[in-house]
Design an enzyme around this catalytic site. Sequence first.
Site, short mmCIF file in Angstrom:
data_model
loop_
_atom_site.label_atom_id
_atom_site.label_comp_id
_atom_site.label_asym_id
_atom_site.label_seq_id
_atom_site.Cartn_x
_atom_site.Cartn_y
_atom_site.Cartn_z
N ASP A 62 0.86 -1.17 0.00
CA ASP A 62 0.00 0.00 0.00
C ASP A 62 0.90 1.22 0.00
O ASP A 62 1.63 1.46 0.96
CB ASP A 62 -0.89 -0.02 1.25
CG ASP A 62 -1.70 1.26 1.38
OD1 ASP A 62 -2.25 1.71 0.37
OD2 ASP A 62 -1.76 1.81 2.49
N GLU A 145 -0.76 -0.97 -5.86
CA GLU A 145 -1.84 -0.20 -6.45
C GLU A 145 -1.34 0.60 -7.64
O GLU A 145 -0.26 1.17 -7.60
CB GLU A 145 -2.37 0.82 -5.44
CG GLU A 145 -3.26 0.27 -4.39
CD GLU A 145 -3.52 1.34 -3.35
OE1 GLU A 145 -4.66 1.71 -3.15
OE2 GLU A 145 -2.54 1.79 -2.75
N ASP A 225 -3.54 0.74 6.95
CA ASP A 225 -2.70 0.46 5.78
C ASP A 225 -2.46 -1.03 5.58
O ASP A 225 -2.32 -1.50 4.45
CB ASP A 225 -1.35 1.18 5.91
CG ASP A 225 -1.53 2.68 6.01
OD1 ASP A 225 -2.50 3.20 5.40
OD2 ASP A 225 -0.72 3.34 6.68
#
Length: 282
Positions: A62, A145, A225
């Site tokens: 993340d 991501e 997170d």
Amino acid sequence: MWLSKLGEIPLTFHRDLPDDADIKTVTVKQEPTGKWYAILGVETPDGPPEKPENPERCVGIDVGILKYAHDTDGTAVESIDLSDERERLERAQRDLSRKEDGSANWEKQRRVVAERHAELKNKRRDFLHKLSNYYAREYDFVSVEDLDAKGLVELPGNSRNRAGAAWGTFLRMLEYKCEREGTHFVAVNPRGTTKECASCGVSTEKPLWVREHSCPACGFKADRDANAAWNILSRGVKKRLGAGRSEETPVEAALPVDTSVSAKRVVETGSLTLKREPSGER
Ligand SMILES: [Zn+2]
């Protein structure tokens, strides 16, 4: 190394040569610092070896805003402190604005500004190089991501541009380093990874200041997170399996995690179902 007319020259290797590498070219060059480098162009039989996918060597990352990165193994990487460099740059820019446009002093100061810019950029790049190297080398499968344009909009202008640029650079570095190391790289859709519960999949609104994930549906609790990193990993695994990978045996991705999360997941290739087995605090 042996060069005609010069004879034998001792070398210091910066990286190990693969055993099956065929040296095709050697380029000798001198850097502005005066140091000499020999750059070897090598060929390996089948390109980089594909690493076997060891479930313990799969990671979801993340890329956060407050912390730089948080992964499914509980590693949290702080962003580097560039405030000194930024201050030096701003000071140099202020000095430049006081000089007479186009004068010799202005030109001199303009160069100082350029140097300060380069310092800042190099320090950030160095950090991103190290971080991306770490993930590409340590893991067989890396899920991250994709650039989240929507998430960045929530940030104020200046930091939005900076975060966006650093994120984009990190993704590019990570992708090519993974390719070089034979590590599988997947960039997943970033939408909702923070809001979604890594345990049951239910989405809940979660403003930026809420640092803990606490699911109203199933009671699963984790660091904000870490929860997002778990979602990123499972999206990555799904995406990779969906990409038509031929596989007869189920791939088990039951990963050991840090103390704050203990979501355990088993991914079966056949049905592409995700079994969620949270054993975290309830
Ligand atoms: Zn839940």
